[in-house]
Scaffold this motif. Structure first.
Motif, PDB file in Angstrom:
ATOM      1  N   ILE A  54       3.369  -5.323  -3.424  1.00  0.00           N
ATOM      2  CA  ILE A  54       2.898  -3.884  -3.643  1.00  0.00           C
ATOM      3  C   ILE A  54       3.943  -2.978  -4.219  1.00  0.00           C
ATOM      4  O   ILE A  54       4.758  -2.553  -3.378  1.00  0.00           O
ATOM      5  N   ASP A  55       3.558  -2.226  -5.262  1.00  0.00           N
ATOM      6  CA  ASP A  55       4.329  -1.247  -6.023  1.00  0.00           C
ATOM      7  C   ASP A  55       4.434   0.014  -5.101  1.00  0.00           C
ATOM      8  O   ASP A  55       3.559   0.485  -4.662  1.00  0.00           O
ATOM      9  N   LYS A  56       5.464   0.590  -5.637  1.00  0.00           N
ATOM     10  CA  LYS A  56       5.569   1.852  -5.010  1.00  0.00           C
ATOM     11  C   LYS A  56       4.309   2.897  -5.425  1.00  0.00           C
ATOM     12  O   LYS A  56       4.193   3.040  -6.796  1.00  0.00           O
ATOM     13  N   PRO A  57       3.758   3.475  -4.498  1.00  0.00           N
ATOM     14  CA  PRO A  57       2.803   4.409  -5.073  1.00  0.00           C
ATOM     15  C   PRO A  57       3.344   5.765  -5.895  1.00  0.00           C
ATOM     16  O   PRO A  57       4.471   6.010  -5.573  1.00  0.00           O
ATOM     17  N   ALA A  58       2.541   6.078  -6.595  1.00  0.00           N
ATOM     18  CA  ALA A  58       2.888   7.101  -7.685  1.00  0.00           C
ATOM     19  C   ALA A  58       3.046   8.379  -6.880  1.00  0.00           C
ATOM     20  O   ALA A  58       1.816   9.227  -6.738  1.00  0.00           O
ATOM     21  N   ILE A  59       4.028   8.869  -6.387  1.00  0.00           N
ATOM     22  CA  ILE A  59       4.035   9.943  -5.440  1.00  0.00           C
ATOM     23  C   ILE A  59       5.292  10.886  -6.093  1.00  0.00           C
ATOM     24  O   ILE A  59       5.232  12.110  -5.859  1.00  0.00           O
ATOM     25  N   PHE A  60       6.308  10.717  -6.944  1.00  0.00           N
ATOM     26  CA  PHE A  60       7.533  11.208  -7.337  1.00  0.00           C
ATOM     27  C   PHE A  60       7.419  11.294  -8.982  1.00  0.00           C
ATOM     28  O   PHE A  60       7.463  10.302  -9.314  1.00  0.00           O
ATOM     29  N   PRO A  61       7.223  12.638  -9.237  1.00  0.00           N
ATOM     30  CA  PRO A  61       7.590  12.798 -10.835  1.00  0.00           C
ATOM     31  C   PRO A  61       9.088  12.140 -11.332  1.00  0.00           C
ATOM     32  O   PRO A  61       9.968  12.504 -10.485  1.00  0.00           O
ATOM     33  N   HIS A  62       8.825  11.405 -12.488  1.00  0.00           N
ATOM     34  CA  HIS A  62      10.360  11.024 -13.084  1.00  0.00           C
ATOM     35  C   HIS A  62      11.029  10.283 -12.212  1.00  0.00           C
ATOM     36  O   HIS A  62      12.271  10.319 -11.788  1.00  0.00           O
ATOM     37  N   ASP A  63      10.410   9.310 -11.344  1.00  0.00           N
ATOM     38  CA  ASP A  63      11.014   8.482 -10.407  1.00  0.00           C
ATOM     39  C   ASP A  63      11.804   7.366 -11.029  1.00  0.00           C
ATOM     40  O   ASP A  63      11.381   6.654 -11.788  1.00  0.00           O
ATOM     41  N   ILE A  64      13.328   7.410 -10.572  1.00  0.00           N
ATOM     42  CA  ILE A  64      14.002   6.304 -11.451  1.00  0.00           C
ATOM     43  C   ILE A  64      13.593   4.810 -10.885  1.00  0.00           C
ATOM     44  O   ILE A  64      13.969   3.755 -11.625  1.00  0.00           O
TER      45      ILE A  64
END
Length: 373
Positions: A54-64
């Motif tokens: 399960i991929d990282k949820p979309a919580i941080f903008p511009h996440d490396i």
């Protein structure tokens, strides 16, 4: 956020349904995290299970961590990966997986878990789905969070079908904070069949012909640098150095160590190659200590201040060295030869702990018990 997400392969997985959806920090660039989830993925597939990471949820903008880091490239090569969901969309995963599993990370460390809402407590998972925690960590000796957060976490944790933790202290934290009886099992890094690590090594492009001391340092200091240089002089061996896999910290750590033979762009395959082929290993890392044991390479752990032992990572090292009856921690300045390490007991104990932990995991998954090698 959108640009970074577009850089990730988020095609619909080839399989429309999976036995297990695994959630955790597998996308981290830290070599230990990468190999922990590689190990868990192989443990589960060796049991005949299909696995969706399960991929990282979309919580941080511009996440490396959504970009093509070396960990992301490695994951795309070895896993089936879900699309990236917003926290409010995580429930869509219920249509893809029968069981949900948390991996072995500090996923219940409040400081790390808070940005994820309660997704790391499986608030999005339907009640008819099996929920398992595999050697998950609280990261501290206590669960320091606001009372409201703690109470909701308690409600969610009580819905789990099986909870195991990776540290003895986690048993106490679960009991004292959540009124839960949980089991301490070995980190998945210990559970994976060694053949899977050997397969990765075959893909390394490194070919180091001379004897070398492998230095793997997470916390670089001038004192460690001085010890390493002196050790190389005494033992008359070349140094090969690897620093933290977090690419954005490479320059800083490289500058602190200032060693001419620090490898750049080290893949997981290269990382394991070095552990298998080194004459001697010097480290301050738990996972480095474990792989030294697995490949029976003599190793030395930097002495640490006992006052820091409450830190989860440092505690892991102490507990590992004690449990497996391996090297003691002294001043590295006292080392003037490669120490003789008896790995016989360590490997016997490893096999025992592996069997016990796999039996627990198989029971949690409802898998028929079998002998492992």
């Amino acid at each position: 956020m959108e640009d970074n997400m577009n850089a990730v392969n988020i095609e619909t997985p080839l399989c429309s349904h999976f036995d297990i959806g695994v959630m955790g920090f597998w996308y981290s660039c830290n070599y230990g995290s990468m190999l922990t989830y590689y190990a868990l993925n192989n443990v589960l597939t060796d049991m005949g299970k299909s696995v969706l990471m399960i991929d990282k949820p979309a919580i941080f903008p511009h996440d490396i961590e959504y970009t093509q880091t070396h960990s992301r490239i490695f994951a795309q090569k070895h896993y089936k990966i879900s699309k990236i969901n917003k926290l409010a969309e995580m429930g869509e995963l219920n249509s893809l997986c029968s069981t949900f599993m948390l991996g072995s990370d500090q996923l219940w460390n409040y400081g790390l878990a808070r940005p994820f809402g309660f997704s790391l407590f499986f608030d999005f998972v339907n009640d008819d789905k099996r929920k398992i925690a595999c050697a998950t960590s609280f990261g501290h000796d206590n669960f320091s969070a606001p009372n409201g957060y703690k109470e909701h976490a308690k409600t969610l944790l009580k819905k789990f079908d099986a909870i195991s933790v990776r540290e003895d202290t986690g048993v106490d934290v679960a009991r004292d904070n959540f009124e839960l009886n949980v089991t301490h099992i070995a980190d998945p890094i210990f559970l994976c069949n060694k053949k899977h690590y050997e397969e990765l090594i075959k893909s390394s492009k490194l070919n180091i012909s001379e004897d070398f001391i492998l230095v793997y340092i997470l916390d670089a200091t001038p004192e460690k640098r001085n010890y390493i240089i002196e050790l190389s002089r005494i033992l008359n061996k070349k140094i090969i150095c690897i620093v933290d896999g977090l690419t954005w910290r490479f320059e800083e750590n490289n500058r602190k160590l200032n060693l001419d033979t620090t490898l750049e762009n080290v893949t997981v395959e290269d990382f394991l190659y070095c552990f298998k082929n080194a004459s001697f290993i010097v480290t301050d890392s738990f996972h480095a200590s474990v792989f030294s044991m697995i490949f029976e390479t003599p190793f030395y752990v930097f002495k640490r201040d006992k006052a820091d032992a409450k830190n989860s990572t440092k505690r892991q090292i102490y507990d590992f060295l004690k449990e497996y009856q391996l090297v003691s921690e002294e001043s590295l300045a006292e080392v003037n030869k490669i120490p003789e390490v008896d790995f016989k007991y360590a490997h016997q104990h490893w096999e025992k702990r592996r069997e016990e932990s796999l039996e627990y995991l198989e029971h949690a998954l409802g898998v028929k018990r079998r002998k492992h090698r």
